[in-house]
Scaffold this active site. Structure first.
Site, PDB file in Angstrom:
ATOM      1  N   LYS A  33       0.841  -1.212   0.000  1.00 51.83           N
ATOM      2  CA  LYS A  33       0.000   0.000   0.000  1.00 51.83           C
ATOM      3  C   LYS A  33       0.871   1.256   0.000  1.00 51.83           C
ATOM      4  CE  LYS A  33      -2.096  -0.985   3.905  1.00 51.83           C
ATOM      5  NZ  LYS A  33      -1.539  -2.305   4.274  1.00 51.83           N
ATOM      6  N   ARG A  78      -9.489   0.659   8.874  1.00 50.98           N
ATOM      7  CA  ARG A  78      -9.043  -0.679   9.252  1.00 50.98           C
ATOM      8  C   ARG A  78     -10.073  -1.403  10.114  1.00 50.98           C
ATOM      9  NH1 ARG A  78      -3.153   0.320   8.716  1.00 50.98           N
ATOM     10  NH2 ARG A  78      -2.063  -1.593   9.251  1.00 50.98           N
ATOM     11  N   ARG A 118      11.778  -5.463   4.833  1.00 51.26           N
ATOM     12  CA  ARG A 118      11.541  -4.076   4.428  1.00 51.26           C
ATOM     13  C   ARG A 118      12.520  -3.103   5.104  1.00 51.26           C
ATOM     14  NH1 ARG A 118       5.494  -2.192   4.498  1.00 51.26           N
ATOM     15  NH2 ARG A 118       5.478  -2.931   6.638  1.00 51.26           N
ATOM     16  N   ARG A 153      11.663  -0.561  10.320  1.00 47.84           N
ATOM     17  CA  ARG A 153      10.575  -0.212  11.232  1.00 47.84           C
ATOM     18  C   ARG A 153      10.567  -1.113  12.464  1.00 47.84           C
ATOM     19  NH1 ARG A 153       5.209   0.285   7.695  1.00 47.84           N
ATOM     20  NH2 ARG A 153       4.442  -0.817   9.529  1.00 47.84           N
ATOM     21  N   ARG A 159       0.481  -8.556  13.706  1.00 46.45           N
ATOM     22  CA  ARG A 159      -0.192  -7.628  12.778  1.00 46.45           C
ATOM     23  C   ARG A 159      -1.023  -8.380  11.752  1.00 46.45           C
ATOM     24  NH1 ARG A 159       4.849  -4.753  10.760  1.00 46.45           N
ATOM     25  NH2 ARG A 159       3.500  -3.687   9.267  1.00 46.45           N
TER      26      ARG A 159
HETATM   27  P1  ADP Z   1       1.089  -1.933   7.846  1.00 49.22           P
HETATM   28  O1  ADP Z   1      -0.062  -1.649   6.921  1.00 49.22           O
HETATM   29  O2  ADP Z   1       2.301  -2.405   7.129  1.00 49.22           O
HETATM   30  O3  ADP Z   1       0.703  -2.769   9.034  1.00 49.22           O
HETATM   31  P2  ADP Z   1       1.051   0.786   8.856  1.00 49.22           P
HETATM   32  O4  ADP Z   1       2.219   1.671   8.730  1.00 49.22           O
HETATM   33  O5  ADP Z   1      -0.162   1.112   8.048  1.00 49.22           O
HETATM   34  O6  ADP Z   1       1.605  -0.642   8.522  1.00 49.22           O
HETATM   35  O7  ADP Z   1       0.578   0.690  10.386  1.00 49.22           O
HETATM   36  C1  ADP Z   1       1.461   0.435  11.430  1.00 49.22           C
HETATM   37  C2  ADP Z   1       0.697   0.380  12.756  1.00 49.22           C
HETATM   38  O8  ADP Z   1       0.034   1.645  13.024  1.00 49.22           O
HETATM   39  C3  ADP Z   1      -0.438  -0.649  12.830  1.00 49.22           C
HETATM   40  O9  ADP Z   1       0.045  -1.928  13.186  1.00 49.22           O
HETATM   41  C4  ADP Z   1      -1.336  -0.022  13.909  1.00 49.22           C
HETATM   42  O10 ADP Z   1      -0.850  -0.251  15.214  1.00 49.22           O
HETATM   43  C5  ADP Z   1      -1.233   1.450  13.633  1.00 49.22           C
HETATM   44  N1  ADP Z   1      -2.300   1.883  12.698  1.00 49.22           N
HETATM   45  C6  ADP Z   1      -2.112   2.308  11.422  1.00 49.22           C
HETATM   46  N2  ADP Z   1      -3.295   2.635  10.841  1.00 49.22           N
HETATM   47  C7  ADP Z   1      -4.261   2.403  11.776  1.00 49.22           C
HETATM   48  C8  ADP Z   1      -5.682   2.528  11.792  1.00 49.22           C
HETATM   49  N3  ADP Z   1      -6.371   2.948  10.713  1.00 49.22           N
HETATM   50  N4  ADP Z   1      -6.342   2.185  12.931  1.00 49.22           N
HETATM   51  C9  ADP Z   1      -5.691   1.774  14.010  1.00 49.22           C
HETATM   52  N5  ADP Z   1      -4.352   1.614  14.065  1.00 49.22           N
HETATM   53  C10 ADP Z   1      -3.627   1.929  12.960  1.00 49.22           C
END
Ligand code: ADP
Length: 215
Positions: free
Chosen positions: A15, A90, A128, A162, A173
């Site tokens: 994404k 999400r 990554r 990260r 996750r």
């Molecule tokens: P990925 O999609 O690779 O898991 P992100 O960078 O989108 O990574 O998200 C990293 C972390 O940030 C998630 O594991 C979560 O803890 C938090 N997070 C990101 N977006 C949301 C969201 N929309 N709602 C709740 N937590 C979020």
């Protein structure tokens, strides 16, 4: 009517890579909730510490906070002509709030699922790396930098890994995704809105397909 391009998919689906390309080429701002939360990294407020802990456990930040931050960010001037969401919504509550936000803003939602076999997700995430200067995303298995652990462009800078891309958090996750986020695909699918692209291909090929869907 302006467009809200919603990139969906498991963690590691690509994404972020596609959001960067869309931002650059369609000149729309990319809003990544993950990036917003990671930006809290160095602050020592109780809220930042709580978010850090949640992320380290691979759980989701509470809806109320996440929704508030997205509302704030998307009400800024640069979002007037539409924007790209990466990592939001999400949960069903987030999807509902996006719906009302879109109605308020007079925008139309375009959810695009980047679909990818679960088996390759772990390697995508644990491998990554990203450049702290330009944000370019590398992968030690699939897209290594020219020289070990430095950006191809910013050669003085060591690549970053990260904190939540370690094997243990990655597993958590993926479970969080299956339990809380995958049901959203059915929500958008049943309303005839969801478009799916095969994410197990070259990023440029995927980009072309997404571009054709959203323009
Ligand atoms: P990925 O999609 O690779 O898991 P992100 O960078 O989108 O990574 O998200 C990293 C972390 O940030 C998630 O594991 C979560 O803890 C938090 N997070 C990101 N977006 C949301 C969201 N929309 N709602 C709740 N937590 C979020």
């Amino acid at each position: 009517m302006s467009k809200i391009i919603v990139l969906m998919g498991a963690p590691g689906a690509g994404k972020g890579t596609q959001a960067r390309l869309l931002q650059e080429r369609l000149k729309l701002p990319q809003i990544s909730t993950g990036d917003i939360f990671r930006a809290l990294k160095d602050s020592q407020t109780p809220l930042a510490m709580e978010v850090r802990e949640i992320m380290a456990q691979g759980r989701l930040v509470p809806d109320e906070l996440t929704i508030r931050l997205v509302k704030e960010r998307t009400s800024q001037d640069d979002c007037r002509n539409g924007y790209i969401l990466d990592g939001f919504p999400r949960t069903p509550a987030q999807a509902e709030s996006l719906e009302s936000l879109a109605t308020e803003q007079g925008n139309e939602i375009f959810p695009v699922l980047i679909d990818i076999p679960t088996e390759i997700l772990e390697k995508r995430m644990t491998g990554r790396r990203n450049c702290p200067v330009c944000g370019e995303i590398y992968n030690v298995y699939f897209k290594p930098p020219k020289h070990d652990n430095v950006c191809d462009v910013h050669t003085d800078t060591q690549l970053a890994h990260r904190a939540d891309d370690n094997p243990e958090t990655v597993k958590a996750r993926l479970i969080t995704y299956e339990e809380q986020t995958r049901p959203l695909m059915n929500y958008y699918r049943s309303r005839g809105l969801l478009r799916t692209v095969d994410g197990n291909r070259d990023p440029e090929v995927i980009y072309k397909e997404i571009e054709a869907i959203v323009t």
